[in-house]
Design a protein around this motif. Structure first.
Motif, PDB file in Angstrom:
ATOM      1  N   LYS A  17       0.820  -1.221   0.000  1.00 50.66           N
ATOM      2  CA  LYS A  17       0.000   0.000   0.000  1.00 50.66           C
ATOM      3  C   LYS A  17       0.846   1.259   0.000  1.00 50.66           C
ATOM      4  O   LYS A  17       0.537   2.210  -0.704  1.00 50.66           O
ATOM      5  N   GLU A  40      -2.805   6.246   8.323  1.00 58.36           N
ATOM      6  CA  GLU A  40      -3.374   5.920   9.635  1.00 58.36           C
ATOM      7  C   GLU A  40      -2.703   4.674  10.188  1.00 58.36           C
ATOM      8  O   GLU A  40      -2.435   3.759   9.403  1.00 58.36           O
ATOM      9  N   LEU A  55       1.973   0.532  17.912  1.00 61.59           N
ATOM     10  CA  LEU A  55       2.902  -0.344  17.186  1.00 61.59           C
ATOM     11  C   LEU A  55       4.101  -0.753  18.023  1.00 61.59           C
ATOM     12  O   LEU A  55       4.689  -1.808  17.766  1.00 61.59           O
ATOM     13  N   PHE A  70      -7.001   3.450  17.890  1.00 62.60           N
ATOM     14  CA  PHE A  70      -7.067   3.689  16.431  1.00 62.60           C
ATOM     15  C   PHE A  70      -8.132   4.745  16.119  1.00 62.60           C
ATOM     16  O   PHE A  70      -7.939   5.615  15.274  1.00 62.60           O
ATOM     17  N   ARG A  96      -4.595   3.335   4.567  1.00 61.20           N
ATOM     18  CA  ARG A  96      -5.487   2.746   5.578  1.00 61.20           C
ATOM     19  C   ARG A  96      -6.524   3.747   6.090  1.00 61.20           C
ATOM     20  O   ARG A  96      -6.252   4.929   6.227  1.00 61.20           O
ATOM     21  N   GLN A 105      -9.627  -5.282  13.999  1.00 61.79           N
ATOM     22  CA  GLN A 105     -10.216  -5.292  15.340  1.00 61.79           C
ATOM     23  C   GLN A 105     -11.500  -6.134  15.401  1.00 61.79           C
ATOM     24  O   GLN A 105     -11.742  -6.784  16.407  1.00 61.79           O
ATOM     25  N   MET A 155       1.579  -5.157  15.985  1.00 63.85           N
ATOM     26  CA  MET A 155       0.491  -5.746  15.197  1.00 63.85           C
ATOM     27  C   MET A 155       1.023  -6.935  14.377  1.00 63.85           C
ATOM     28  O   MET A 155       0.382  -7.979  14.295  1.00 63.85           O
TER      29      MET A 155
END
Ligand code: TMP
Length: 225
Positions: A17, A40, A55, A70, A96, A105, A155
């Motif tokens: 991305k 994001e 993170l 978030f 994102r 989530q 993550m």
């Protein structure tokens, strides 16, 4: 003044991305579009602090606290950057947005969908993307690519099963049934993430022209393909 457009790049770890967002922003800027590229979580002083916690925090974070962090980063970037830019007619490109929350989530951590959607609506103020491009890549390939980038973040360390649930969720989002049941998400299309960055970029340009022809249908490069 014409309203801007909100275009989101999504996908599992290592889907490419960030590279694609850079290629897209450069391409559109060279064509004279006014662009704001954001990611994001992050993009504001508060969001960058939250990104560090999410993170790189050494300890565990509960799933609900993670989701709300978030969202807090999202609420901040919406108010400070996304909404003003869209109102000023700028094309906002996001690395994102909330489909990531739905994948990581809800599907990944197993949080209640209705609660997360309600909290997300507070964070976004109800803003709907004009187009979400979900880059599709085999989860094992994506995690291998992410690992090549260096150390694993919190993550990325969540385990293979977690990341398989995330990838399956992303793969489902573009289906008609899912989109009909989630109108807040706007249009969602899949982009094949295999091949070189330029090949993926060309697919993205075609998707833009097909899905937002009023804004991007006239790009020379797209017309020639
Ligand atoms: P990235 O910007 O390098 O992709 O890192 C962001 C990480 O945060 C990635 O693992 C996806 C995750 N994430 C969520 O879990 N939920 C969210 O809502 C967002 C925006 C990102």
């Amino acid at each position: 003044m014409a309203a801007g457009r909100l275009i989101v790049l999504e996908g599992p770890e290592g889907a490419g991305k960030t590279t694609q967002l850079r290629l897209l922003a450069t391409r559109l800027e060279n064509d004279g579009y006014r662009i704001l590229a954001l990611r994001e979580p992050g993009g504001t002083p508060l969001g960058d602090s939250i990104r560090g916690i999410l993170l790189h925090s050494p300890g565990d974070i509960s799933p609900a606290a993670e989701a709300l962090l978030f969202m807090a980063s999202r609420a901040e970037i919406m108010e400070r950057h996304v909404d003003p830019a869209l109102d000023a007619g700028v094309i906002v490109l996001m690395d994102r947005f909330f489909l990531s929350t739905y994948a990581y989530q809800i599907a990944g951590r197993g949080l209640d969908e209705a609660n997360v959607r309600a909290a997300n609506s507070l964070a976004t103020g109800g803003r709907t993307p004009d187009l979400n491009l979900v880059i599709d890549l085999d989860p094992a390939d994506g995690l291998a690519r992410a690992a090549l980038r260096g150390s694993h973040d919190r993550m990325e360390r969540s385990g293979d099963e977690f990341h398989a649930r995330v990838s399956r969720a992303f793969a489902e989002f573009a289906s008609d049934d899912w989109q009909d049941a989630h109108e807040e998400s706007g249009r969602i299309v899949m982009v094949d993430g295999a091949g070189t960055p330029d090949e993926v970029h060309n697919r993205i340009m075609k998707m833009l022209a097909q899905n937002l022809p009023g804004e991007f249908g006239m790009l020379d490069e797209v017309k020639r393909q």
